[in-house]
Design a protein around this motif. Structure first.
Motif, PDB file in Angstrom:
ATOM      1  N   PHE A   1     116.152  95.275  76.402  1.00  0.00           N
ATOM      2  CA  PHE A   1     115.640  94.065  75.750  1.00  0.00           C
ATOM      3  C   PHE A   1     116.131  93.987  74.304  1.00  0.00           C
TER       4      PHE A   1
ATOM      5  N   ARG B   1     118.297  91.213  72.156  1.00  0.00           N
ATOM      6  CA  ARG B   1     117.843  90.623  70.898  1.00  0.00           C
ATOM      7  C   ARG B   1     118.826  90.853  69.768  1.00  0.00           C
TER       8      ARG B   1
ATOM      9  N   ALA C   1     115.838  89.809  80.404  1.00  0.00           N
ATOM     10  CA  ALA C   1     114.600  89.240  79.864  1.00  0.00           C
ATOM     11  C   ALA C   1     114.825  88.690  78.462  1.00  0.00           C
ATOM     12  N   ALA C   2     115.579  89.419  77.654  1.00  0.00           N
ATOM     13  CA  ALA C   2     115.842  88.959  76.288  1.00  0.00           C
ATOM     14  C   ALA C   2     116.661  87.666  76.306  1.00  0.00           C
TER      15      ALA C   2
ATOM     16  N   ASP D   1     116.818  85.465  78.790  1.00  0.00           N
ATOM     17  CA  ASP D   1     115.881  84.451  79.287  1.00  0.00           C
ATOM     18  C   ASP D   1     115.048  83.865  78.163  1.00  0.00           C
ATOM     19  N   GLU D   2     114.445  84.752  77.422  1.00  0.00           N
ATOM     20  CA  GLU D   2     113.535  84.371  76.353  1.00  0.00           C
ATOM     21  C   GLU D   2     114.227  83.469  75.331  1.00  0.00           C
TER      22      GLU D   2
END
Lengths: 333, 333
Positions: free
Chosen positions: B169, B173, B205-206, B208-209
């Motif tokens: 993650f 970022r 996930a990162a 996606d966010e």
DNA sequence: TCGATTTATGACAGCGCTAGCATAATTTAT
DNA sequence: ATAAATTATGCTAGCGCTGTCATAAATCGA
């Protein structure tokens, strides 16, 4: 919850036989009728019986263990030897008991005596540099000994490895035949790595024989590493820029040298040749595959185990197994 | 020549004391007067007595051994963990008994049961993927267990490692904050390396966010290696040339990717960013130091041993030690 | 000074297994 | 059928050490 682990006695009782019969089934030794064997195996299964090795070792004066003494785990070479050892051991029921000596014979001696306390079937160690006490412990026991990596001296029982002196010599011959003349050498700490020194001596001998000399050399004071190779080559070239080839103590160092050349815009293989030792994967994945010598590290470990377990006793006469080496022409020299 | 090794009895006779007194001197346990201790030690010295561990283990129902289960020795990461284990063990009198599982839980189970046959004080293993039978063996015994590398699940006793999901993650970022937008991924075999998959999931996930997606991915069907990284990046870019950054499953793969870029004349860090995982030396020795995450492998091994030996029994409650990680900015992304 | 505590040593049994030697069951040879 | 081999099983006695409990010697307190 923490019920005591079942013993031979428990299995024997359940299977309706004597303990020794169970022991025979477990060890697959001595004549056992098919029906008894099956009954015993069922009981073992049912109870989840696992033999107690300590008891077995005590009763039979010997454990299914192989003591392994390695100088270091930092250098990828030794994990690879260990991998060979492990592979050969996998099907035998023997297990490796590992010690790391940090290239120190005194430490080796200490670890050796704690390994011997387990009464292992054999000891695998590295090189020929041992204390007198170590040598005495080993040769006065009935434990077989393999000394790995090197074949340039007389072993206690078995040596498995290659002649580093010859490998160094052949490096020199090979490079001379490719018309290199102005040789440099980049090395690392010799006290730790005796074999690197042997290769160096072999190289010098080849140069001598051809009436050539080493124009410049530089040794990093510490273990080999990519970074050390990079910095040490830089230092060497700043003193002596007009070399046409540099021989490194091993591939780690040579790969570092390659990186220096990239940064310094030196055309490897054209302006400057680079030569390593070991034949590591990393060297062959470089944009230009590294010119080097393949030492068969995995095979050294595997063959050592095979030879050690071939006979149940110490060999009558000393055995030297040469696992050889091959020059990888590569593209850097 | 092969005289039998001296036993406690021999030492006791020579020193004029009982066997148990010698045993106490050897183990440094219980009250012993200075004069007796010295007499016994002299006798030990004189005879070259080395205690028989098998007998000790049998009598005291426990051996000064630590079982170590590693998935592989080919990947440099595990020898480094092993080095940490060794270092912490050096001063304790415990020895490591090593097994290699090849990432196979069934094989792990087999090796586990043969390790347990020695009645080791503790077991160190990797990850949380074990067979039910393994789990039962471990939790029904009084042997302490450490599970290494990972903290993303509930341990049997102690877990030491880092959250690979969070590491993945944070990779995402970090790269997003550096204005990368068109992400590619180059990986290796997930069945073997569960943790690589967790990092991948964290990365996704990162993205996606941030409303981004993975533009392309390619997984090599086999273990990670420099060569695999090189070839797999080549394949990825031939399908999808317009990426601005590629995340690799680890540094070996990323270094291979770097080599591909050298050969293909891609300007790393400008045209294309590269990001790894592990923080291996080789990555930092590259002409451009690799952007990556440092996992503290040596510390993982060392701390596992320390925690295991801290108490003589299984811990009352589960313990998770996060050894963390740090982003190495590097110059490739 | 005498019991109470602490310190030092020992006797004994047994950990769980296997070597070595019987003995019993089965098969083969004559 | 009977002796001679072969195959299968069991008994006994440890292997070398340590846990447990007992005992002896030294130190202490009042």
């Amino acid at each position: 919850m923490l019920q005591d682990a079942p013993t031979l006695t428990d299995v024997a009782r359940l299977a309706g036989v004597s303990e020794i019969t169970v022991s025979r089934v477990v060890r697959n030794k001595g004549p056992i009728s098919r029906s008894t064997r099956e009954r015993v195996q069922a009981a073992i299964e049912k109870l989840g019986y696992v033999p107690n090795r300590a008891a077995g070792a005590l009763a039979s004066a010997g454990a299914p263990l192989i003591g392994v003494l390695l100088p270091s785990l930092s250098n990828i070479v030794f994990p690879e030897v260990l991998r060979g050892i492990h592979t050969a051991l996998a099907s035998t029921g023997y297990q490796p008991l590992i010690g790391v000596t940090d290239y120190d014979p005194v430490k080796e001696q200490e670890i050796l005596s704690s390994l011997l306390a387990w009464q292992p079937a054999a000891i695998i160690t590295t090189g020929f540099e041992h204390t007198d006490a170590s040598r005495r412990m080993l040769s006065s026991s009935k434990i077989r000994v393999a000394e790995l990596m090197d074949t340039d001296a007389e072993p206690i029982d078995i040596a498995v490895g290659l002649s580093h002196r010859r490998a160094g010599f052949d490096t020199g011959r090979h490079l001379i035949s490719r018309n290199y003349r102005r040789f440099g050498y980049v090395g690392h700490d010799w006290n730790a790595d005796h074999r690197a020194r042997l290769r160096y001596e072999g190289l010098r001998a080849a140069l001598d024989e051809a009436g050539l000399e080493l124009k410049a050399e530089e040794r990093f004071d510490g273990p080999s590493s990519t970074m050390a190779g990079r910095e040490t080559l830089a230092a060497l070239l700043s003193r002596k820029p007009d070399l046409d080839v540099v021989v490194f103590s091993n591939d780690d160092m040579a790969v570092g040298g390659f990186f220096h050349c990239l940064s310094a815009n030196i055309r490897v293989g054209q302006t400057l040749g680079l030569f390593g030792f070991n034949g590591l994967d990393i060297g062959q994945a470089l944009p230009l595959p590294l010119s080097t010598i393949r030492s068969n590290r995995f095979a050294i470990g595997r063959i050592a185990v095979e030879k050690l377990l071939e006979t149940g006793q110490r060999p009558a006469e000393k055995l030297i197994v040469d696992t050889g080496y091959e020059i990888i022409a590569g593209a850097t020299a």
